[in-house]
Design a protein around this motif. Structure first.
Motif, PDB file in Angstrom:
ATOM      1  N   TRP A  97      -9.466 -24.138 -18.254  1.00  0.00           N
ATOM      2  CA  TRP A  97      -9.036 -24.994 -19.441  1.00  0.00           C
ATOM      3  C   TRP A  97     -10.002 -26.365 -19.101  1.00  0.00           C
ATOM      4  O   TRP A  97     -10.516 -26.644 -18.074  1.00  0.00           O
ATOM      5  CB  TRP A  97      -7.676 -25.609 -18.926  1.00  0.00           C
ATOM      6  N   ALA A  98     -10.502 -26.884 -20.365  1.00  0.00           N
ATOM      7  CA  ALA A  98     -11.217 -27.732 -20.507  1.00  0.00           C
ATOM      8  C   ALA A  98     -10.677 -29.274 -20.071  1.00  0.00           C
ATOM      9  O   ALA A  98      -9.884 -29.436 -21.192  1.00  0.00           O
ATOM     10  CB  ALA A  98     -12.239 -27.891 -21.641  1.00  0.00           C
ATOM     11  N   ARG A  99     -10.923 -29.985 -19.449  1.00  0.00           N
ATOM     12  CA  ARG A  99     -10.379 -31.393 -19.215  1.00  0.00           C
ATOM     13  C   ARG A  99     -11.302 -32.493 -19.374  1.00  0.00           C
ATOM     14  O   ARG A  99     -10.777 -33.638 -19.583  1.00  0.00           O
ATOM     15  CB  ARG A  99      -9.900 -31.440 -17.861  1.00  0.00           C
ATOM     16  N   ARG A 100     -12.533 -32.224 -19.613  1.00  0.00           N
ATOM     17  CA  ARG A 100     -13.713 -33.313 -20.078  1.00  0.00           C
ATOM     18  C   ARG A 100     -14.612 -32.893 -21.265  1.00  0.00           C
ATOM     19  O   ARG A 100     -14.621 -31.580 -21.244  1.00  0.00           O
ATOM     20  CB  ARG A 100     -14.550 -33.507 -19.036  1.00  0.00           C
ATOM     21  N   GLY A 101     -15.060 -33.839 -22.016  1.00  0.00           N
ATOM     22  CA  GLY A 101     -16.029 -33.494 -23.023  1.00  0.00           C
ATOM     23  C   GLY A 101     -15.272 -33.097 -24.067  1.00  0.00           C
ATOM     24  O   GLY A 101     -14.154 -33.005 -24.475  1.00  0.00           O
ATOM     25  N   ARG A 102     -16.119 -32.622 -25.274  1.00  0.00           N
ATOM     26  CA  ARG A 102     -15.318 -32.114 -26.460  1.00  0.00           C
ATOM     27  C   ARG A 102     -14.488 -30.962 -26.397  1.00  0.00           C
ATOM     28  O   ARG A 102     -13.666 -30.898 -27.175  1.00  0.00           O
ATOM     29  CB  ARG A 102     -16.553 -31.550 -27.625  1.00  0.00           C
ATOM     30  N   ALA A 103     -14.811 -30.071 -25.399  1.00  0.00           N
ATOM     31  CA  ALA A 103     -13.779 -28.991 -25.333  1.00  0.00           C
ATOM     32  C   ALA A 103     -12.577 -29.209 -24.952  1.00  0.00           C
ATOM     33  O   ALA A 103     -11.528 -28.486 -24.841  1.00  0.00           O
ATOM     34  CB  ALA A 103     -14.629 -27.831 -24.310  1.00  0.00           C
ATOM     35  N   ALA A 104     -12.371 -30.582 -24.201  1.00  0.00           N
ATOM     36  CA  ALA A 104     -11.170 -30.863 -23.776  1.00  0.00           C
ATOM     37  C   ALA A 104      -9.981 -30.941 -25.004  1.00  0.00           C
ATOM     38  O   ALA A 104      -8.824 -31.011 -24.580  1.00  0.00           O
ATOM     39  CB  ALA A 104     -11.390 -32.075 -23.051  1.00  0.00           C
ATOM     40  N   LYS A 105     -10.428 -31.205 -26.271  1.00  0.00           N
ATOM     41  CA  LYS A 105      -9.709 -31.136 -27.347  1.00  0.00           C
ATOM     42  C   LYS A 105      -9.252 -29.861 -27.918  1.00  0.00           C
ATOM     43  O   LYS A 105      -8.130 -29.663 -28.548  1.00  0.00           O
ATOM     44  CB  LYS A 105     -10.372 -31.855 -28.678  1.00  0.00           C
ATOM     45  N   LEU A 106      -9.736 -28.653 -27.198  1.00  0.00           N
ATOM     46  CA  LEU A 106      -9.515 -27.361 -27.845  1.00  0.00           C
ATOM     47  C   LEU A 106      -8.238 -26.746 -27.095  1.00  0.00           C
ATOM     48  O   LEU A 106      -7.767 -25.566 -27.500  1.00  0.00           O
ATOM     49  CB  LEU A 106     -10.721 -26.447 -27.403  1.00  0.00           C
ATOM     50  N   GLY A 107      -7.581 -27.310 -26.018  1.00  0.00           N
ATOM     51  CA  GLY A 107      -6.511 -26.393 -25.400  1.00  0.00           C
ATOM     52  C   GLY A 107      -7.114 -25.223 -24.872  1.00  0.00           C
ATOM     53  O   GLY A 107      -8.001 -25.012 -24.332  1.00  0.00           O
ATOM     54  N   ASP A 108      -6.033 -24.361 -25.284  1.00  0.00           N
ATOM     55  CA  ASP A 108      -6.375 -22.845 -24.730  1.00  0.00           C
ATOM     56  C   ASP A 108      -7.443 -22.133 -25.362  1.00  0.00           C
ATOM     57  O   ASP A 108      -8.209 -21.229 -25.190  1.00  0.00           O
ATOM     58  CB  ASP A 108      -5.328 -22.032 -24.668  1.00  0.00           C
ATOM     59  N   ARG A 109      -8.076 -22.651 -26.519  1.00  0.00           N
ATOM     60  CA  ARG A 109      -9.132 -22.155 -27.037  1.00  0.00           C
ATOM     61  C   ARG A 109     -10.432 -22.073 -26.633  1.00  0.00           C
ATOM     62  O   ARG A 109     -11.286 -21.548 -26.903  1.00  0.00           O
ATOM     63  CB  ARG A 109      -9.223 -22.735 -28.487  1.00  0.00           C
ATOM     64  N   ALA A 110     -10.318 -22.932 -25.486  1.00  0.00           N
ATOM     65  CA  ALA A 110     -11.603 -23.086 -24.545  1.00  0.00           C
ATOM     66  C   ALA A 110     -11.625 -21.899 -23.546  1.00  0.00           C
ATOM     67  O   ALA A 110     -12.600 -21.759 -23.027  1.00  0.00           O
ATOM     68  CB  ALA A 110     -11.762 -24.319 -23.954  1.00  0.00           C
TER      69      ALA A 110
END
Length: 584
Positions: A545-558
């Motif tokens: 899961w992404a917790r930093r950067g722009r990908a952190a807004k994606l939830g499980d889509r990352a």
């Protein structure tokens, strides 16, 4: 890539698009705008800064025109810092804009809540503090799709920044002090909500490849202004249904009802016709009227775009007695005119000539230690080899980034390493490793901005300090260099291993090098172990899961996507390891 998959753009050379855009902009608006600063990436109002007035600086990546530079002018922003396409301006570029806006009463910097902008504007503020300039930040966080209620501070800034900029510019123009201007800007931000929808992709000038894919009968609800995925991909719906999807959460969050007054922005993302935007506004206006909510003012058109992305966003500011006069306050800029601004009441402030501070090498105490396996010349070759490998894989890195963000990571890293190569070529052939690192750090930071600029600049700066006592590198100092790279990146970005960032390659690389050193390995073995661990760390990000950067807004889509920063880090270490065996 076939010619059929490449997009068409009216440009000359991809590397010249920003400078040529600025030249055209200034030629079109010589009565409003001027260029300022050594970096040539700050555009300021011709009649500013005004003595005793709080300066307003806006900024971010290019590709969102007319944002951000289009809002520079009387009654709004005093200057804008212009980054590369979809990439934050560098600290030096931001500092140039702040100096251009400084009238002696402090400067408020306004920008979207993106990690690259936060780091670069923050580093600029640190530089400016040493010059005696008070530069304060206000992050725009209007995108209701990017974090849930209760976590509004994590949201990204999209088109709603239009209202925040307008309120802050008016407050400064009215003569409020820095604390009050910042308070009113924050008040506008807290009462602004936005939602967007994308129907088609955009493409960077450097790649001319769509930065995401979407079916002919699909739409993405909640997509960001760099192509970041939204909250839902669904079948294309009618304009009324789409407008309702955008408006419903805004009505809920702002608790809009009978007697409220709002400002509305129906914003095109680049290639959506005004016909479609007005059709969207038709539903918005009718729905608000049915609720008893009055539109005090409304704008429909392209105000914060995403290159040629197809789609639109809706932003609503819930007005009150403080905000409504600020939104109605006169201004005149290339992108926005409200009323007729008054003539300047004071002459522009005298602007002292300031030398732009740069990172400097720290001279070690005593003679440099030598006797290591990696000479200074070989270390230079290794850094250059890392750049060559990243440049060769730039398209792959951008494609990885397209799944999680704006699709520019490869372009950003290529730009940075080309600047590094020029900087290293200008140094003496016997330049010590720490001198090479300092030069590379400054070059990367000045050329790139974005998040990679501050991260790699800080990492290289820390790494150079770690080996400042060495004229060459042995296994221990090389391992210390890798560890310092990881620690510098972590310090600047605030990430930890497991957050799905470049640190997930650098941190295990440092651990593996240290393990190899404890086992008696030489420099070659330590670097090979680091490179292998970085590749494993890169692969592990696919399940994170992404917790930093722009990908952190994606939830499980990352999930299911490799982090592009980790991928480029693995390339860097693999290339350095491969180059270590070259004869010098």
């Amino acid at each position: 890539m076939t010619e059929e998959t490449r997009t068409k753009k009216l440009i000359n050379a991809p590397e010249a698009v920003i400078d040529e855009m600025i030249e055209g902009l200034l030629a079109a608006h010589p009565d409003l705008l001027r260029r300022d600063g050594e970096t040539l990436r700050a555009v300021a109002a011709v009649d500013g800064p005004r003595e005793g007035k709080v300066g307003i600086v806006v900024g971010g990546g290019s590709g969102h025109e007319p944002a951000f530079v289009g809002y520079v002018g009387r009654g709004l922003a005093d200057a804008a810092a212009i980054g590369n396409v979809f990439a934050s301006p560098s600290p030096a570029q931001v500092a140039d804009a702040v100096r251009a806006a400084d009238g002696g009463a402090g400067v408020l910097m306004l920008y979207g809540n993106y990690s690259g902008d936060v780091m670069n504007f923050g580093m600029a503020a640190e530089m400016l503090e040493e010059e005696g300039i008070a530069a304060r930040s206000l992050l725009v966080t209007d995108d209701a799709a990017s974090a849930p209620i209760g976590r509004e501070g994590e949201r990204r800034g999209i088109a709603g920044g239009f209202f925040v900029f307008k309120a802050a510019g008016a407050a400064a123009d009215l003569g409020h002090d820095l604390d009050e201007v910042a308070r009113l800007a924050a008040h506008a931000n807290a009462r602004t909500r936005s939602m967007g929808v994308a129907l088609g992709a955009c493409s960077l000038p450097q790649t001319r490849r769509p930065n995401f894919t979407i079916g002919a009968d699909e739409m993405e609800i909640g997509m960001g202004i760099h192509g970041e995925p939204g909250i839902e991909r669904t079948q294309l719906e009618t304009a009324d249904a789409v407008a309702e999807r955008l408006l419903a959460p805004i009505i809920q969050e702002l608790a809009l009802g009978q007697g409220d007054r709002v400002a509305v922005l129906v914003n095109g993302l680049g290639s959506t016709s005004l016909m479609e935007l007005y059709i969207l506004h038709r539903h918005v206006a009718g729905r608000l009227e049915a609720l008893g909510v009055a539109q005090a003012c409304c704008w429909v058109g392209n105000y914060v775009t995403a290159l040629e992305m197809a789609g639109a966003s809706l932003s609503v500011l819930k007005l009150d007695d403080e905000l409504e006069p600020l939104i109605a306050h006169p201004c005149r800029t290339p992108a926005l005119q409200v009323g007729l601004p008054a003539a300047p009441t004071s002459a522009p402030a005298a602007r002292p000539v300031r030398q732009r501070p740069e990172m400097r090498s720290e001279a070690p105490q005593g003679p440099l230690e030598t006797g290591g396996e990696i000479s200074a010349a070989l270390f230079r070759t290794m850094l250059l080899a890392a750049g060559e490998r990243v440049i060769a894989e730039a398209d792959v890195l951008s494609a990885l980034d397209g799944a999680l963000g704006d699709g520019d990571h490869g372009v950003t890293m290529e730009t940075g390493f080309r600047a590094v190569a020029r900087a290293l070529d200008a140094l003496p052939q016997d330049a010590a490793p720490n001198v090479l690192c300092d030069a590379a750090a400054q070059a990367f930071l000045d050329a790139v901005g974005a998040s990679a600029g501050p991260l790699y600049a800080t990492g290289l700066r820390h790494a150079g300090r770690a080996v400042a006592h060495r004229g060459d590198l042995d296994a221990a100092s090389l391992t210390a260099w890798i560890r310092a790279m990881a620690e510098g990146i972590a310090e600047r970005g605030g990430a930890r291993p497991g957050d799905k960032t470049m640190l997930d390659a650098w941190a295990p690389a440092a651990e593996a090098a240290e393990d190899a050193l404890r086992d008696g390995g030489g420099a070659e073995a330590c670097l090979a172990a680091a490179a292998q661990a970085a590749q494993a760390g890169r692969d592990a990000t696919e399940a994170m899961w992404a917790r930093r950067g722009r990908a952190a807004k994606l939830g499980d889509r990352a999930l299911g996507h490799i982090d592009p920063g980790a991928a480029s880090a693995a390339l860097i270490l693999a290339a350095m390891s491969a180059a270590q065996g070259r004869d010098i």
